[in-house]
Structure formats: C-alpha cells, structure tokens
Design a protein around this motif. Structure first.
Motif, PDB file in Angstrom:
ATOM      1  N   ARG A   7      33.553  38.546  39.836  1.00 38.57           N
ATOM      2  CA  ARG A   7      34.889  38.706  39.254  1.00 38.57           C
ATOM      3  C   ARG A   7      34.987  40.029  38.501  1.00 38.57           C
ATOM      4  O   ARG A   7      35.968  40.765  38.622  1.00 38.57           O
ATOM      5  N   ASP A   8      33.964  40.328  37.688  1.00 37.50           N
ATOM      6  CA  ASP A   8      33.964  41.580  36.917  1.00 37.50           C
ATOM      7  C   ASP A   8      33.990  42.794  37.836  1.00 37.50           C
ATOM      8  O   ASP A   8      34.713  43.762  37.596  1.00 37.50           O
ATOM      9  N   ARG A   9      33.207  42.763  38.898  1.00 38.79           N
ATOM     10  CA  ARG A   9      33.165  43.891  39.838  1.00 38.79           C
ATOM     11  C   ARG A   9      34.508  44.088  40.527  1.00 38.79           C
ATOM     12  O   ARG A   9      34.975  45.216  40.700  1.00 38.79           O
ATOM     13  N   ILE A  10      35.116  42.987  40.943  1.00 41.41           N
ATOM     14  CA  ILE A  10      36.411  43.073  41.622  1.00 41.41           C
ATOM     15  C   ILE A  10      37.464  43.644  40.681  1.00 41.41           C
ATOM     16  O   ILE A  10      38.215  44.551  41.040  1.00 41.41           O
ATOM     17  N   GLU A  11      37.493  43.132  39.458  1.00 41.62           N
ATOM     18  CA  GLU A  11      38.483  43.613  38.488  1.00 41.62           C
ATOM     19  C   GLU A  11      38.283  45.098  38.192  1.00 41.62           C
ATOM     20  O   GLU A  11      39.248  45.867  38.138  1.00 41.62           O
ATOM     21  N   ALA A  12      37.037  45.538  38.031  1.00 42.50           N
ATOM     22  CA  ALA A  12      36.752  46.952  37.761  1.00 42.50           C
ATOM     23  C   ALA A  12      37.185  47.823  38.942  1.00 42.50           C
ATOM     24  O   ALA A  12      37.781  48.896  38.759  1.00 42.50           O
ATOM     25  N   ARG A  14      39.485  47.144  41.216  1.00 40.36           N
ATOM     26  CA  ARG A  14      40.950  47.158  41.291  1.00 40.36           C
ATOM     27  C   ARG A  14      41.520  48.105  40.247  1.00 40.36           C
ATOM     28  O   ARG A  14      42.453  48.848  40.521  1.00 40.36           O
ATOM     29  N   SER A  15      40.945  48.081  39.057  1.00 41.13           N
ATOM     30  CA  SER A  15      41.410  48.945  37.970  1.00 41.13           C
ATOM     31  C   SER A  15      41.255  50.419  38.337  1.00 41.13           C
ATOM     32  O   SER A  15      42.144  51.231  38.069  1.00 41.13           O
ATOM     33  N   PRO A  20      46.743  46.053  39.442  1.00 41.44           N
ATOM     34  CA  PRO A  20      46.689  45.148  38.296  1.00 41.44           C
ATOM     35  C   PRO A  20      46.003  43.824  38.654  1.00 41.44           C
ATOM     36  O   PRO A  20      45.902  43.462  39.821  1.00 41.44           O
ATOM     37  N   GLY A  21      45.554  43.133  37.642  1.00 44.63           N
ATOM     38  CA  GLY A  21      45.043  41.781  37.831  1.00 44.63           C
ATOM     39  C   GLY A  21      43.590  41.712  38.258  1.00 44.63           C
ATOM     40  O   GLY A  21      42.950  42.719  38.541  1.00 44.63           O
ATOM     41  N   ARG A  22      43.118  40.492  38.305  1.00 43.52           N
ATOM     42  CA  ARG A  22      41.711  40.238  38.587  1.00 43.52           C
ATOM     43  C   ARG A  22      41.377  40.229  40.076  1.00 43.52           C
ATOM     44  O   ARG A  22      40.241  40.426  40.450  1.00 43.52           O
ATOM     45  N   GLY A  23      42.346  39.927  40.912  1.00 47.27           N
ATOM     46  CA  GLY A  23      42.064  39.803  42.336  1.00 47.27           C
ATOM     47  C   GLY A  23      41.499  38.426  42.649  1.00 47.27           C
ATOM     48  O   GLY A  23      41.273  37.611  41.766  1.00 47.27           O
TER      49      GLY A  23
END
Length: 86
Positions: A7-12, A14-15, A20-23
């Motif tokens: 989750r952290d990797r995906i959010e980073a 995307r950022s 926006p958002g967590r994905g």
C-alpha cells in the motif's frame, strides 16, 4: 512485500506522478488454504483483509481454484470474505 508495505509503495508511486489517493491492491489467498479446516481459512482470509484496509482491495485466490477443492470450502471462503467488517 506484505500488504501494508505494498500500500505504501503504491501510494508513493501515485504521488510521484501526481495521482491522488492510495490506489487499489489485490490480495490473494493461496488456493491450497481451501484444503485446510474452516478456522484456518477464516484466519488467513481475515489476515489479508485486515492488512489491505477497508477500501480499494480485490480479494481472490492466488492462481485460481484447484479442481479438487470442495464446493463447501469455496463457499465458506466467499462467505467469510463477504461477512468481514473492518
């Protein structure tokens, strides 16, 4: 990679590209678990669901259902996922 780290990797990622958002993530239960007792199936499914968080998650079996899996175990898995609440 566990679900929380994913989750952290995906959010980073995307950022970095301005999204926006967590994905979303996909959490797979090893289909061999459906040959275990109901309590093990429930524990393993709940572990994945807790780590995935309350939104943006697709729950499924890792590489499909094995032909020898009983319909009762498959049904138990589906109902376990449907009944789970964060």
């Amino acid at each position: 990679v566990d679900m929380a780290e994913g989750r952290d990797r995906i959010e980073a990622g995307r950022s970095k590209v301005g999204l926006p958002g967590r994905g979303g993530v996909q959490g797979n239960l090893d289909p061999a678990i459906l040959f275990a007792d109901d309590n093990t199936i429930k524990e393993q499914a709940h572990d994945i669901l807790r780590k995935a968080g309350p939104t943006g998650h697709v729950m499924n079996l890792g590489h499909g259902i094995e032909a020898a899996t009983s319909e009762e175990k498959a049904d138990f898995f589906v109902k376990t996922v449907q009944a789970f609440r964060h």
